[in-house]
Design a protein around this motif. Sequence first.
Motif, PDB file in Angstrom:
ATOM      1  N   CYS A  57       0.805  -1.216   0.000  1.00  0.00           N
ATOM      2  CA  CYS A  57       0.000   0.000   0.000  1.00  0.00           C
ATOM      3  C   CYS A  57       0.842   1.272   0.000  1.00  0.00           C
ATOM      4  O   CYS A  57       0.337   2.341  -0.368  1.00  0.00           O
ATOM      5  N   GLY A  58       2.093   1.196   0.441  1.00  0.00           N
ATOM      6  CA  GLY A  58       2.937   2.378   0.500  1.00  0.00           C
ATOM      7  C   GLY A  58       2.685   3.184   1.762  1.00  0.00           C
ATOM      8  O   GLY A  58       2.179   2.675   2.763  1.00  0.00           O
ATOM      9  N   ASN A  59       3.028   4.475   1.717  1.00  0.00           N
ATOM     10  CA  ASN A  59       2.845   5.364   2.864  1.00  0.00           C
ATOM     11  C   ASN A  59       1.440   5.963   2.848  1.00  0.00           C
ATOM     12  O   ASN A  59       1.071   6.658   1.896  1.00  0.00           O
ATOM     13  N   LEU A  60       0.680   5.702   3.895  1.00  0.00           N
ATOM     14  CA  LEU A  60      -0.705   6.151   3.968  1.00  0.00           C
ATOM     15  C   LEU A  60      -0.930   7.006   5.211  1.00  0.00           C
ATOM     16  O   LEU A  60      -0.296   6.790   6.244  1.00  0.00           O
ATOM     17  N   SER A  61      -1.849   7.943   5.090  1.00  0.00           N
ATOM     18  CA  SER A  61      -2.244   8.730   6.246  1.00  0.00           C
ATOM     19  C   SER A  61      -3.004   7.834   7.223  1.00  0.00           C
ATOM     20  O   SER A  61      -3.555   6.797   6.844  1.00  0.00           O
ATOM     21  N   MET A  62      -3.033   8.238   8.474  1.00  0.00           N
ATOM     22  CA  MET A  62      -3.726   7.447   9.487  1.00  0.00           C
ATOM     23  C   MET A  62      -5.209   7.323   9.171  1.00  0.00           C
ATOM     24  O   MET A  62      -5.822   6.267   9.380  1.00  0.00           O
ATOM     25  N   SER A  63      -5.807   8.390   8.647  1.00  0.00           N
ATOM     26  CA  SER A  63      -7.230   8.339   8.305  1.00  0.00           C
ATOM     27  C   SER A  63      -7.492   7.323   7.193  1.00  0.00           C
ATOM     28  O   SER A  63      -8.483   6.587   7.224  1.00  0.00           O
ATOM     29  N   THR A  64      -6.580   7.250   6.210  1.00  0.00           N
ATOM     30  CA  THR A  64      -6.726   6.266   5.133  1.00  0.00           C
ATOM     31  C   THR A  64      -6.551   4.855   5.667  1.00  0.00           C
ATOM     32  O   THR A  64      -7.276   3.927   5.274  1.00  0.00           O
ATOM     33  N   GLU A  66      -7.292   3.745   8.604  1.00  0.00           N
ATOM     34  CA  GLU A  66      -8.505   3.358   9.325  1.00  0.00           C
ATOM     35  C   GLU A  66      -9.648   3.027   8.369  1.00  0.00           C
ATOM     36  O   GLU A  66     -10.366   2.035   8.555  1.00  0.00           O
ATOM     37  N   LEU A  67      -9.820   3.847   7.326  1.00  0.00           N
ATOM     38  CA  LEU A  67     -10.875   3.584   6.350  1.00  0.00           C
ATOM     39  C   LEU A  67     -10.618   2.297   5.576  1.00  0.00           C
ATOM     40  O   LEU A  67     -11.534   1.489   5.348  1.00  0.00           O
ATOM     41  N   LEU A  68      -9.379   2.106   5.158  1.00  0.00           N
ATOM     42  CA  LEU A  68      -9.016   0.909   4.410  1.00  0.00           C
ATOM     43  C   LEU A  68      -9.230  -0.338   5.253  1.00  0.00           C
ATOM     44  O   LEU A  68      -9.773  -1.344   4.773  1.00  0.00           O
ATOM     45  N   SER A  69      -8.838  -0.283   6.514  1.00  0.00           N
ATOM     46  CA  SER A  69      -9.012  -1.426   7.398  1.00  0.00           C
ATOM     47  C   SER A  69     -10.481  -1.791   7.548  1.00  0.00           C
ATOM     48  O   SER A  69     -10.857  -2.969   7.478  1.00  0.00           O
ATOM     49  N   GLN A  70     -11.331  -0.794   7.707  1.00  0.00           N
ATOM     50  CA  GLN A  70     -12.763  -1.053   7.856  1.00  0.00           C
ATOM     51  C   GLN A  70     -13.363  -1.625   6.574  1.00  0.00           C
ATOM     52  O   GLN A  70     -14.181  -2.557   6.616  1.00  0.00           O
ATOM     53  N   SER A 126      -7.959   0.050  -4.602  1.00  0.00           N
ATOM     54  CA  SER A 126      -8.124   0.870  -5.802  1.00  0.00           C
ATOM     55  C   SER A 126      -9.046   2.064  -5.567  1.00  0.00           C
ATOM     56  O   SER A 126      -9.058   3.003  -6.366  1.00  0.00           O
ATOM     57  N   THR A 127      -9.807   2.047  -4.487  1.00  0.00           N
ATOM     58  CA  THR A 127     -10.714   3.164  -4.193  1.00  0.00           C
ATOM     59  C   THR A 127      -9.996   4.318  -3.495  1.00  0.00           C
ATOM     60  O   THR A 127     -10.612   5.360  -3.252  1.00  0.00           O
ATOM     61  N   PHE A 128      -8.705   4.132  -3.181  1.00  0.00           N
ATOM     62  CA  PHE A 128      -7.938   5.178  -2.498  1.00  0.00           C
ATOM     63  C   PHE A 128      -6.868   5.726  -3.442  1.00  0.00           C
ATOM     64  O   PHE A 128      -6.013   4.975  -3.925  1.00  0.00           O
ATOM     65  N   ARG A 129      -6.922   7.027  -3.706  1.00  0.00           N
ATOM     66  CA  ARG A 129      -5.983   7.635  -4.644  1.00  0.00           C
ATOM     67  C   ARG A 129      -4.543   7.594  -4.145  1.00  0.00           C
ATOM     68  O   ARG A 129      -3.604   7.684  -4.930  1.00  0.00           O
ATOM     69  N   GLU A 130      -4.348   7.443  -2.832  1.00  0.00           N
ATOM     70  CA  GLU A 130      -3.001   7.375  -2.271  1.00  0.00           C
ATOM     71  C   GLU A 130      -2.269   6.086  -2.648  1.00  0.00           C
ATOM     72  O   GLU A 130      -1.043   6.023  -2.568  1.00  0.00           O
ATOM     73  N   ILE A 131      -3.013   5.059  -3.039  1.00  0.00           N
ATOM     74  CA  ILE A 131      -2.419   3.746  -3.282  1.00  0.00           C
ATOM     75  C   ILE A 131      -2.254   3.524  -4.780  1.00  0.00           C
ATOM     76  O   ILE A 131      -3.225   3.584  -5.538  1.00  0.00           O
ATOM     77  N   ARG A 132      -1.037   3.245  -5.191  1.00  0.00           N
ATOM     78  CA  ARG A 132      -0.748   3.044  -6.612  1.00  0.00           C
ATOM     79  C   ARG A 132      -1.221   1.675  -7.081  1.00  0.00           C
ATOM     80  O   ARG A 132      -1.131   0.682  -6.346  1.00  0.00           O
ATOM     81  N   LYS A 133      -1.704   1.619  -8.304  1.00  0.00           N
ATOM     82  CA  LYS A 133      -2.082   0.348  -8.919  1.00  0.00           C
ATOM     83  C   LYS A 133      -0.809  -0.378  -9.336  1.00  0.00           C
ATOM     84  O   LYS A 133       0.127   0.225  -9.869  1.00  0.00           O
TER      85      LYS A 133
END
Length: 202
Positions: A57-64, A66-70, A126-133
């Motif tokens: 996933c790379g470097n993600l913000s804490m908010s991302t 938490e959302l990704l985990s859920q 893929s729903t998070f712009r922070e994460i590269r395909k």
Amino acid sequence: MPKKAEETKGQIRCFICIELDDSLKDRIGILVEKLKTFAPNLSWVSREALHLTLKFCGNLSMSTVELLSQQLQDRLEHCQVAPFLLELSGVGGFPSLKRPRVLWLGVSGDVSSLLKVQLLAEEVCSTFREIRKDDKSFSPHLTLARVKRPSDVTASLLNFISSMEFPSLPWQVKTLTFMKSDLTPKGAIYTPLARYYLGGAV
């Protein structure tokens, strides 16, 4: 003590993976120690770092995070993937065993279930712009060693790998893990952020 860069920026370096149980890590560790005698200068993966990566996933913000985990939790509950059996099936190399940049253990068994959970992880990410395909298609493997200099891959190592009888190393996959990765001079330190049980496994 200064904070790590990821923490200072409010970001976490992380990935989604399948962990191995201790008995399997011990058996792989014995194999690695044997291989290491033929090529001690390779960067061998420690016993504690062994895992099967599904999605980096790379470097993600804490908010991302938490959302990704859920979302991972919700999707896994919805799709009801049952626990499945995998098996490690021999030593190989990327891009080839004759000129490897990485040595790995191949994965066989219920690969269809493995691909299903990997695709699920990919779709959620893929729903998070922070994460590269990922540019490359998923190729399931466990990394054993990384090659810094081609000359470190000795003929004796390749001869041993080609002639060895690989033991049966099956394991049951009951969980996926969302893993934090802290990079240190001595290598990466992995800390589970969350674990997700498959199909009612306990």
